[in-house]
Write a protein that holds these residues in place. Structure first.
Motif, short mmCIF file in Angstrom:
data_model
loop_
_atom_site.label_atom_id
_atom_site.label_comp_id
_atom_site.label_asym_id
_atom_site.label_seq_id
_atom_site.Cartn_x
_atom_site.Cartn_y
_atom_site.Cartn_z
N ARG A 49 1.30 -6.74 9.00
CA ARG A 49 2.59 -6.24 8.52
C ARG A 49 3.57 -7.39 8.46
NH1 ARG A 49 3.51 -1.20 7.34
NH2 ARG A 49 1.92 0.31 7.89
N VAL A 50 4.39 -7.39 7.39
CA VAL A 50 5.41 -8.44 7.23
C VAL A 50 6.76 -7.76 6.98
CG1 VAL A 50 3.76 -10.10 6.28
CG2 VAL A 50 5.01 -8.60 4.72
N GLY A 51 7.83 -8.56 6.88
CA GLY A 51 9.16 -8.01 6.58
C GLY A 51 9.58 -6.98 7.60
N ASP A 52 9.74 -7.39 8.87
CA ASP A 52 10.07 -6.45 9.95
C ASP A 52 9.11 -5.26 10.00
OD1 ASP A 52 12.27 -7.96 10.69
OD2 ASP A 52 13.59 -6.89 9.30
N ASP A 53 7.86 -5.54 9.76
CA ASP A 53 6.80 -4.52 9.81
C ASP A 53 6.92 -3.43 8.74
OD1 ASP A 53 5.66 -5.86 11.87
OD2 ASP A 53 6.38 -4.51 13.45
N ARG A 54 7.72 -3.66 7.72
CA ARG A 54 7.89 -2.61 6.71
C ARG A 54 6.77 -2.61 5.67
NH1 ARG A 54 13.32 -1.04 7.20
NH2 ARG A 54 13.60 -0.23 5.11
N ILE A 55 6.17 -3.77 5.47
CA ILE A 55 5.19 -3.90 4.39
C ILE A 55 3.82 -4.28 4.94
CG2 ILE A 55 4.64 -5.16 2.27
CD1 ILE A 55 7.63 -5.72 2.00
N LEU A 56 2.78 -3.55 4.46
CA LEU A 56 1.42 -3.86 4.89
C LEU A 56 0.75 -4.76 3.86
CD1 LEU A 56 -0.96 -3.04 6.94
CD2 LEU A 56 -1.74 -1.69 5.00
N PHE A 57 0.20 -5.87 4.31
CA PHE A 57 -0.59 -6.74 3.44
C PHE A 57 -2.03 -6.77 3.94
CE2 PHE A 57 3.05 -9.77 1.94
CZ PHE A 57 3.32 -8.94 0.88
N GLU A 58 -2.97 -6.64 3.01
CA GLU A 58 -4.40 -6.78 3.32
C GLU A 58 -4.85 -8.13 2.77
OE1 GLU A 58 -6.11 -4.90 5.13
OE2 GLU A 58 -5.73 -2.76 4.81
N GLN A 59 -5.28 -9.01 3.67
CA GLN A 59 -5.77 -10.30 3.20
C GLN A 59 -7.28 -10.32 3.03
OE1 GLN A 59 -3.70 -12.19 6.31
NE2 GLN A 59 -1.78 -11.94 5.20
N GLY A 60 -7.91 -9.22 3.35
CA GLY A 60 -9.35 -9.05 3.15
C GLY A 60 -9.56 -7.74 2.41
N PRO A 61 -10.52 -6.91 2.88
CA PRO A 61 -10.77 -5.63 2.21
C PRO A 61 -9.56 -4.71 2.28
CG PRO A 61 -11.90 -5.69 4.31
CD PRO A 61 -11.38 -7.07 4.06
N ASP A 368 0.25 1.31 -6.17
CA ASP A 368 -0.25 2.49 -6.88
C ASP A 368 -1.41 3.13 -6.13
OD1 ASP A 368 1.56 2.09 -8.88
OD2 ASP A 368 0.12 1.62 -10.46
N THR A 369 -2.33 2.30 -5.58
CA THR A 369 -3.51 2.88 -4.94
C THR A 369 -3.21 3.41 -3.54
OG1 THR A 369 -4.16 0.66 -4.23
CG2 THR A 369 -5.21 1.49 -6.18
N MET A 370 -2.40 2.70 -2.77
CA MET A 370 -2.08 3.12 -1.39
C MET A 370 -0.57 3.11 -1.20
SD MET A 370 -4.64 3.83 0.59
CE MET A 370 -5.80 4.54 -0.58
N PRO A 371 0.13 4.08 -1.80
CA PRO A 371 1.60 4.01 -1.85
C PRO A 371 2.31 4.24 -0.51
CG PRO A 371 0.81 6.02 -2.90
CD PRO A 371 -0.40 5.25 -2.51
N LEU A 372 1.64 4.81 0.47
CA LEU A 372 2.39 5.23 1.66
C LEU A 372 2.20 4.34 2.88
CD1 LEU A 372 1.74 9.03 1.18
CD2 LEU A 372 3.79 7.74 0.57
N GLN A 373 1.64 3.16 2.66
CA GLN A 373 1.42 2.29 3.82
C GLN A 373 2.68 1.50 4.19
OE1 GLN A 373 -1.97 0.19 2.23
NE2 GLN A 373 -3.37 1.28 3.58
N ASP A 374 3.60 1.38 3.24
CA ASP A 374 4.82 0.62 3.51
C ASP A 374 5.91 1.57 4.01
OD1 ASP A 374 3.51 -1.65 2.44
OD2 ASP A 374 3.85 -0.80 0.46
N HIS A 375 7.06 1.00 4.36
CA HIS A 375 8.13 1.85 4.86
C HIS A 375 8.47 2.90 3.80
CE1 HIS A 375 11.88 3.22 6.47
NE2 HIS A 375 11.54 2.64 7.61
N PRO A 376 8.41 4.18 4.15
CA PRO A 376 8.41 5.23 3.12
C PRO A 376 9.67 5.28 2.26
CG PRO A 376 8.62 6.16 5.33
CD PRO A 376 8.28 4.73 5.49
#
Ligand code: FAD
Ligand code: NAG
Ligand code: NAG
Ligand code: NAG
Length: 509
Positions: A49-61, A368-376
Motif C-alpha cells: 500500500r502507498v499514499g498513506d495506505d490508500r492505494i494498493l499496488f501489486e508488483q507481482g501477480p 477497472d478490474t479490482m475497483p474496491l481495493q483503494d480507499h473507497p
C-alpha cells in the motif's frame, strides 16, 4: 518409514502451500521447517500500500482465475483459511471482464467478446480478425501431427490456423502470461489444454466444442474430492466471476497462510535463511547449511527457482536450460477517476506490433478490474504497465532500464496509447529480475529426465515443486504443491519414489 522432518526451501506461494498441506495431513510428530532467503514470505507475491495506505499496488501477480482443478483447490484453501469475506470478485458480465484489447499495428483493437453481434461487427471490420476467422473455419480439417511431439506455440498456431493469428493474437497472450516469445515457448507445456485438444479430438475447434475438452486424471480427482463443495461462498465465486483477488491484494492469501502455519506446533517458518548447501548423508539424514546455521532433516522439498536449485545440486540435469525473464513492472495511480478512454481488463501488445520501442508487453487496468481495493471515497484511476520480458534477453546488464527510466517509458506509453497526460499521484517502478520461467520447446521431456535423475540419486529424500516445473500461475503452483504434499504422506505410495514430477512419468516419448 515416512519422513519425520520435512525441510521446505523457499517461502513463496509454492513453499507455503506445501507446508500447509503437510501440516494439515501429517501427524504432529512430523516436523516441518520452511526456509526463506529474503526477509519476507510471499516470493513474487508483492502487494503493497502507498499514499498513506490508500492505494494498493501489486508488483507481482494481481488476479486469480476460478477455473480448473487448481482454481478449486485455491478456493478451498481460501475457505479453510477463513478469508472468503475479503474476496473481491469481478463479475463475468462486467465491462472489465468482457473487454480485452490489443495494440496493433498502431491503435487499440477490441477483441471480440461474448456479445455475438458486436463480436461479428468487430471481426468483419478488422482485417486480421477476418483472416483469422477463415482460418478458424478451416482448422477442423487440418490434419493433426504425431502424438507427443512438441513444437513452439508459434509453430502450432501457424500450422493449425495461420501465421498472422500466431504473430498477433497468440503472441499477445504469451506476453500477458509469460512475458515470453511465442517462437520459443513450448506448446505442450504452456498451452497444454489446447495442445491436448489436437491430441484427443484431432482439432482445437472440435475439442473446444466437445462436452469435456480435457478430462482430469483419476489421481488429480482424488485431491479435488477432498474439497468441500457445499461451501456456498466458494460456489458463488466460481459461478459468477471471471477473476478475483482480495481487499488487500493477493498478499492477503500468503499472509493468511503464514498466520495459520505460525499457530501449528510442529511447523517452523524462518526468514533470512538462505540455503547454501545440502549434504545427503548415508542413511536417511540430510544436513542443511544456511547462511546462519545448520541442522538435519530427512526430506527436502525444493520450491526455489531451478537456477537456484542447481547451485545446491549441480548433478541434476536440465535445471539451467530454461531462462527466467526480467520484467519491468510500473504501477501508476492518478487522483482523477475515469481517465481511461475505454473500460476493460487491459491492453496486450503483440510481438508483431511495430515501433514498440519501450518493449511494452501490456497494460492492466487495475481500477477497472479490482475497483474496491483503494480507499473507497477516492475513485483513483490505476494501471500497471509491464515491459521487457523476452525482449530483455539480449540486453547486457548496463542496457537494462533503471527504475527512473522504466517510469518514464511507462508514462510515455500511457500518453501514446491511451491519451493519459495527467501527473500521477503515486507510482512505483520495479525491475523484477528473473521472475518468470520460460518453458522452452521439449520442456516436458527434460522434466522426464529430471524426474528420473531425482529418483536415482536421492530415492525418497528430495522432491520439487514451484513455478520452474509444471505451471507458473498461482493456481498451478498451489495445485502441484498440495498434490506433492498429499503424495508424500500417502501410505499406499510408501514403496514409490515421489519427486513432484510424476505427471511427466510417461513410458515412451
Ligand atoms: C510480474 C508478475 C505477474 C504475475 N501475475 C500473475 C497473475 O496475475 N496470476 C497468477 O496466477 N500468476 C501470476 N504470476 C505468476 C506467479 O506469481 C508466480 O509464478 C508464483 O508466485 C511463483 O511462486 P513460487 O512459490 O513457485 O516461487 P517464488 O515466488 O519465486 O518463491 C521462491 C522463494 O524462494 C526463495 N529462495 C530462493 N533461493 C533460496 C535459497 N537458496 N534458500 C531459501 N530460499 C530461497 C526466494 O526468495 C522466494 O521467496 C505473475 C508473476 C510475475 C513475476
Ligand atoms: C452454480 O451454483 C448453483 C448453486 O448455487 C449450482 O447448483 C450450479 O451447479 C452452479 N453452476 C456451476 C456451473 O458451477
Ligand atoms: C466516486 O464514484 C462514486 C460512484 O460513481 C460517486 O458517487 C462519488 O462521488 C465519486 N467520488 C469522487 C471523489 O469523485
Ligand atoms: C494414495 O495413493 C493411491 C495409490 O497410488 C491412490 O489410489 C490414492 O488416490 C491416493 N490417495 C490420495 C488421498 O491422494
Amino acid at each position: 518409514m515416512p519422513p519425520q522432518h520435512f525441510v521446505i526451501l523457499g517461502g513463496g506461494i509454492s513453499g507455503l502451500t506445501a507446508a500447509w498441506y503437510l501440516a494439515l495431513n501429517a501427524p504432529l510428530t512430523t516436523k516441518i521447517t520452511l526456509l526463506e532467503a529474503s526477509n519476507r514470505f510471499g516470493g513474487w507475491i508483492q502487494s503493497t500500500r502507498v499514499g498513506d495506505d490508500r492505494i494498493l499496488f501489486e508488483q507481482g501477480p494481481r488476479t486469480l482465475r476460478p477455473v480448473g482443478l487448481g482454481g478449486l483447490v485455491v478456493l478451498d484453501m481460501i475457505n479453510r483459511l477463513k478469508i472468503s469475506e475479503f474476496v473481491h470478485a469481478l463479475p463475468k458480465d462486467a465491462p472489465a471482464a468482457q473487454n480485452r484489447y490489443i495494440f496493433y499495428p498502431n491503435k487499440l483493437v477490441k477483441l471480440p467478446g461474448s456479445n455475438l453481434i458486436s463480436g461479428i461487427r468487430q471481426t468483419l471490420s478488422t482485417k486480421f480478425l477476418l483472416k483469422s476467422l477463415s482460418a478458424v473455419v478451416r482448422e477442423p480439417f487440418v490434419r493433426p501431427v504425431l502424438p507427443n511431439l512438441d513444437e513452439s506455440v508459434h509453430s502450432f498456431f501457424t500450422r493449425r490456423f495461420n501465421e498472422q493469428l500466431a504473430d498477433i493474437l497468440i503472441s499477445a497472450l504469451a506476453h500477458g502470461i509469460y512475458a515470453g516469445d511465442v517462437k520459443k515457448l513450448s506448446m505442450r507445456s504452456t498451452f497444454t489444454n489446447i495442445y491436448n485438444m489436437e491430441k484427443s479430438y484431432g482439432s482445437v475447434i472440435r475439442g473446444a466444442f466437445s462436452r469435456n475438452p480435457s478430462p482430469p486424471s483419476d489421481e488429480d480427482m482424488t485431491l479435488v474430492e477432498t474439497i468441500n463443495r457445499d461451501n456456498e461462498d466458494l460456489m458463488k465465486i466460481i459461478n459468477k466471476s471471471s477473476l478475483y483477488s482480495f481487499k488487500d491484494g493477493i498478499g492477503q492469501l500468503t499472509n493468511a497462510l503464514v498466520k495459520d502455519l505460525r499457530g501449528k506446533p510442529n511447523v517452523e517458518l524462518k526468514v533470512d535463511s538462505r540455503v547454501r548447501e545440502l549434504k545427503f548423508e548415508d542413511g536417511n539424514e540430510i544436513e542443511i547449511i544456511t547462511n546462519n546455521g545448520k541442522f538435519k532433516g530427512d526430506h527436502i522439498i525444493s520450491t526455489i527457482p531451478a537456477y537456484e536449485l542447481v547451485k545446491l545440486l549441480p548433478m541434476l540435469p536440465h535445471l539451467e536450460y530454461n531462462p527466467f525473464v526480467t520484467v519491468g513492472v510500473v504501477n501508476v495511480a492518478y487522483e482523477q477517476p475515469n481517465l481511461l478512454p475505454i473500460k476493460g481488463f487491459g491492453v496486450l501488445f503483440p510481438q508483431a506490433t511495430p515501433d514498440n520501442r519501450h518493449h511494452v508487453l501490456g497494460i492492466v487496468f487495475d481500477s477497472d478490474t479490482m475497483p474496491l481495493q483503494d480507499h473507497p471515497k477516492d475513485n483513483y484511476t490505476k494501471v500497471t504497465v509491464m515491459l521487457g520480458g523476452h525482449y530483455y534477453e539480449t540486453f547486457k546488464e548496463e542496457e537494462l532500464p533503471d527504475e527512473e527510466e522504466l517510469l518514464h517509458q511507462a508514462l510515455q506509453t500511457l500518453e501514446t496509447t491511451l491519451g493519459i497526460y495527467a501527473t500521477p499521484a503515486e507510482y512505483v517502478a520495479k525491475l523484477q529480475r528473473k521472475c518468470i520461467p520460460q518453458y522452452y520447446v521439449n520442456h516436458h521431456s527434460r522434466l522426464g529426465g529430471l524426474h528420473n535423475a531425482i529418483k536415482e540419486n536421492f530415492k525418497n529424500r528430495l522432491s520439487v515443486c514451484g513455478s520452474s516445473y509444471l505451471g507458473v500461475s498461482i493456481n498451478d503452483c498451489v495445485f502441484n504443491s498440495a498434490k506433492l504434499a498429499l503424495n508424500l504422506l500417502n501410505d499406499s505410495k510408501k514403496d514409490v519414489v515421489v519427486t513432484g514430477l510424476e505427471r511427466v512419468d510417461v513410458k515412451i516419448e
